[in-house]
Design a protein around this motif. Structure first.
Motif, PDB file in Angstrom:
ATOM      1  N   UNK A   1       0.840  -1.194   0.000  1.00 59.47           N
ATOM      2  CA  UNK A   1       0.000   0.000   0.000  1.00 59.47           C
ATOM      3  C   UNK A   1       0.884   1.256   0.000  1.00 59.47           C
ATOM      4  N   UNK A   2       0.517   2.176  -0.863  1.00 61.47           N
ATOM      5  CA  UNK A   2       1.206   3.454  -0.927  1.00 61.47           C
ATOM      6  C   UNK A   2       0.197   4.559  -0.636  1.00 61.47           C
ATOM      7  N   UNK A   3       0.633   5.724  -0.199  1.00 59.86           N
ATOM      8  CA  UNK A   3      -0.293   6.846   0.009  1.00 59.86           C
ATOM      9  C   UNK A   3      -1.002   7.202  -1.303  1.00 59.86           C
ATOM     10  N   UNK A   4      -2.184   7.761  -1.197  1.00 52.46           N
ATOM     11  CA  UNK A   4      -2.988   8.109  -2.373  1.00 52.46           C
ATOM     12  C   UNK A   4      -2.252   9.034  -3.333  1.00 52.46           C
ATOM     13  N   UNK A   5      -1.457   9.934  -2.820  1.00 45.85           N
ATOM     14  CA  UNK A   5      -0.780  10.942  -3.640  1.00 45.85           C
ATOM     15  C   UNK A   5       0.413  10.373  -4.402  1.00 45.85           C
ATOM     16  N   UNK A   6       0.905   9.196  -4.017  1.00 51.32           N
ATOM     17  CA  UNK A   6       2.190   8.730  -4.533  1.00 51.32           C
ATOM     18  C   UNK A   6       2.189   8.453  -6.039  1.00 51.32           C
ATOM     19  N   UNK A   7       1.177   7.829  -6.587  1.00 48.76           N
ATOM     20  CA  UNK A   7       1.178   7.492  -8.020  1.00 48.76           C
ATOM     21  C   UNK A   7       1.336   8.745  -8.881  1.00 48.76           C
ATOM     22  N   UNK A   8       0.597   9.788  -8.553  1.00 48.24           N
ATOM     23  CA  UNK A   8       0.710  11.036  -9.294  1.00 48.24           C
ATOM     24  C   UNK A   8       2.064  11.707  -9.082  1.00 48.24           C
ATOM     25  N   UNK A   9       2.565  11.639  -7.858  1.00 46.10           N
ATOM     26  CA  UNK A   9       3.869  12.211  -7.524  1.00 46.10           C
ATOM     27  C   UNK A   9       4.964  11.514  -8.315  1.00 46.10           C
ATOM     28  N   UNK A  10       4.894  10.174  -8.394  1.00 46.85           N
ATOM     29  CA  UNK A  10       5.909   9.401  -9.122  1.00 46.85           C
ATOM     30  C   UNK A  10       5.839   9.705 -10.621  1.00 46.85           C
ATOM     31  N   UNK A  11       4.634   9.826 -11.154  1.00 47.35           N
ATOM     32  CA  UNK A  11       4.488  10.160 -12.569  1.00 47.35           C
ATOM     33  C   UNK A  11       5.059  11.549 -12.860  1.00 47.35           C
ATOM     34  N   UNK A  12       4.802  12.491 -11.974  1.00 47.66           N
ATOM     35  CA  UNK A  12       5.352  13.839 -12.132  1.00 47.66           C
ATOM     36  C   UNK A  12       6.883  13.803 -12.058  1.00 47.66           C
ATOM     37  N   UNK A  13       7.430  12.993 -11.144  1.00 45.13           N
ATOM     38  CA  UNK A  13       8.890  12.853 -11.017  1.00 45.13           C
ATOM     39  C   UNK A  13       9.484  12.296 -12.303  1.00 45.13           C
ATOM     40  N   UNK A  14       8.792  11.352 -12.929  1.00 36.85           N
ATOM     41  CA  UNK A  14       9.246  10.767 -14.189  1.00 36.85           C
ATOM     42  C   UNK A  14       9.281  11.821 -15.295  1.00 36.85           C
ATOM     43  N   UNK A  15       8.249  12.659 -15.357  1.00 36.65           N
ATOM     44  CA  UNK A  15       8.220  13.734 -16.362  1.00 36.65           C
ATOM     45  C   UNK A  15       9.316  14.768 -16.088  1.00 36.65           C
ATOM     46  N   UNK A  16       9.553  15.068 -14.820  1.00 39.00           N
ATOM     47  CA  UNK A  16      10.635  15.992 -14.468  1.00 39.00           C
ATOM     48  C   UNK A  16      11.992  15.410 -14.891  1.00 39.00           C
ATOM     49  N   UNK A  17      12.175  14.107 -14.675  1.00 40.10           N
ATOM     50  CA  UNK A  17      13.426  13.460 -15.084  1.00 40.10           C
ATOM     51  C   UNK A  17      13.610  13.554 -16.596  1.00 40.10           C
ATOM     52  N   UNK A  18      12.554  13.300 -17.350  1.00 42.32           N
ATOM     53  CA  UNK A  18      12.663  13.405 -18.808  1.00 42.32           C
ATOM     54  C   UNK A  18      13.062  14.815 -19.233  1.00 42.32           C
ATOM     55  N   UNK A  19      12.486  15.819 -18.596  1.00 43.82           N
ATOM     56  CA  UNK A  19      12.837  17.211 -18.918  1.00 43.82           C
ATOM     57  C   UNK A  19      14.294  17.495 -18.555  1.00 43.82           C
ATOM     58  N   UNK A  20      14.738  16.998 -17.402  1.00 41.62           N
ATOM     59  CA  UNK A  20      16.134  17.193 -16.992  1.00 41.62           C
ATOM     60  C   UNK A  20      17.084  16.490 -17.955  1.00 41.62           C
ATOM     61  N   UNK A  21      16.739  15.264 -18.342  1.00 44.12           N
ATOM     62  CA  UNK A  21      17.606  14.541 -19.274  1.00 44.12           C
ATOM     63  C   UNK A  21      17.618  15.189 -20.651  1.00 44.12           C
ATOM     64  N   UNK A  22      16.486  15.743 -21.079  1.00 47.24           N
ATOM     65  CA  UNK A  22      16.458  16.486 -22.346  1.00 47.24           C
ATOM     66  C   UNK A  22      17.405  17.681 -22.268  1.00 47.24           C
ATOM     67  N   UNK A  23      17.416  18.326 -21.119  1.00 48.19           N
ATOM     68  CA  UNK A  23      18.309  19.483 -20.919  1.00 48.19           C
ATOM     69  C   UNK A  23      19.779  19.047 -20.967  1.00 48.19           C
ATOM     70  N   UNK A  24      20.094  17.902 -20.342  1.00 50.06           N
ATOM     71  CA  UNK A  24      21.467  17.390 -20.377  1.00 50.06           C
ATOM     72  C   UNK A  24      21.868  17.017 -21.803  1.00 50.06           C
ATOM     73  N   UNK A  25      20.918  16.502 -22.573  1.00 49.77           N
ATOM     74  CA  UNK A  25      21.188  16.185 -23.976  1.00 49.77           C
ATOM     75  C   UNK A  25      21.494  17.464 -24.744  1.00 49.77           C
ATOM     76  N   UNK A  26      20.698  18.489 -24.502  1.00 52.50           N
ATOM     77  CA  UNK A  26      20.877  19.762 -25.215  1.00 52.50           C
ATOM     78  C   UNK A  26      22.182  20.455 -24.811  1.00 52.50           C
TER      79      UNK A  26
END
Length: 158
Positions: A1-26
Motif C-alpha cells: 500500500x502506498x499513500x494516495x498521492x504517490x502514483x501522481x507524484x511518481x508520474x510527475x517525477x518521471x516527467x521531471x526526469x525526462x525534462x532534466x535529461x532532455x536538458x542534459x542532452x541539449x
C-alpha cells in the motif's frame, strides 16, 4: 500500500526526469557521445570521443534492473556497490519509510507491468526528485537489465 498521492507524484517525477535529461542532452550532448565510462571508486561518469574525455559528472547509484529476476534492486540493498555512492539511495529509502511508500523502502520492486526499463526510469525519477539531482543515465548490463546512475554535477572536461 502506498499513500494516495504517490502514483501522481511518481508520474510527475518521471516527467521531471525526462525534462532534466532532455536538458542534459541539449547542453552536454548526453546520449550522443561514442563512449562513456563510469568509475564507481571515484564516483564519476565520463563521456568521450576518440579517446578524449569531453564531459565529466559526479554520480550516485540509484539501482539496477534484472531481466533474469524481472525486478529492480535499490542500490542501498546491493552489497556489491561502494558505500560512498549510496548516500542518495539511502535517502530515498528513508523517504519511503517515513511516507509509507513500499517500493521506495523495500530492497526489490517486481516488474508487474512487464516493462522493466520503464520501472527503472520511474524509480530513478523518484530518486532524482527526492535528491534534487540534475538527471540520470542508464548503463546497459549483460543480462538485459541496466544500472541506473543519477547525475549530481556535470561539466565540460577542461
Amino acid at each position: 500500500m502506498d499513500p494516495d498521492w504517490y502514483a501522481g507524484w511518481r508520474e510527475e517525477a518521471f516527467h521531471q526526469l525526462n525534462a532534466k535529461n532532455d536538458r542534459l542532452q541539449k547542453d552536454f550532448r548526453l546520449g550522443s557521445w561514442p563512449r562513456y565510462d563510469y568509475d564507481l571508486k571515484a564516483g564519476k561518469l565520463q563521456f568521450s570521443d576518440q579517446g578524449v574525455v569531453k564531459v565529466v559528472s559526479e554520480i550516485q547509484l540509484a539501482g539496477s534492473t534484472s531481466a533474469k529476476a524481472d525486478n529492480w534492486l535499490w542500490a542501498w540493498a546491493n552489497s556489491n556497490l561502494p558505500g560512498e555512492l549510496l548516500g542518495d539511495a539511502k535517502r530515498v529509502r528513508s523517504f519511503g519509510e517515513e511516507k509509507g511508500i513500499d517500493e521506495l523502502a523495500q530492497a526489490y520492486v517486481l516488474d508487474t507491468n512487464n516493462d522493466l526499463e520503464a520501472l527503472g526510469w520511474e524509480l530513478t525519477g523518484a530518486m532524482v526528485r527526492i535528491c534534487e539531482a540534475l538527471g540520470a543515465y542508464r548503463s546497459p548490463r549483460g543480462e538485459g537489465g541496466g544500472l541506473y546512475l543519477i547525475i549530481k554535477t556535470i561539466s565540460w572536461a577542461s
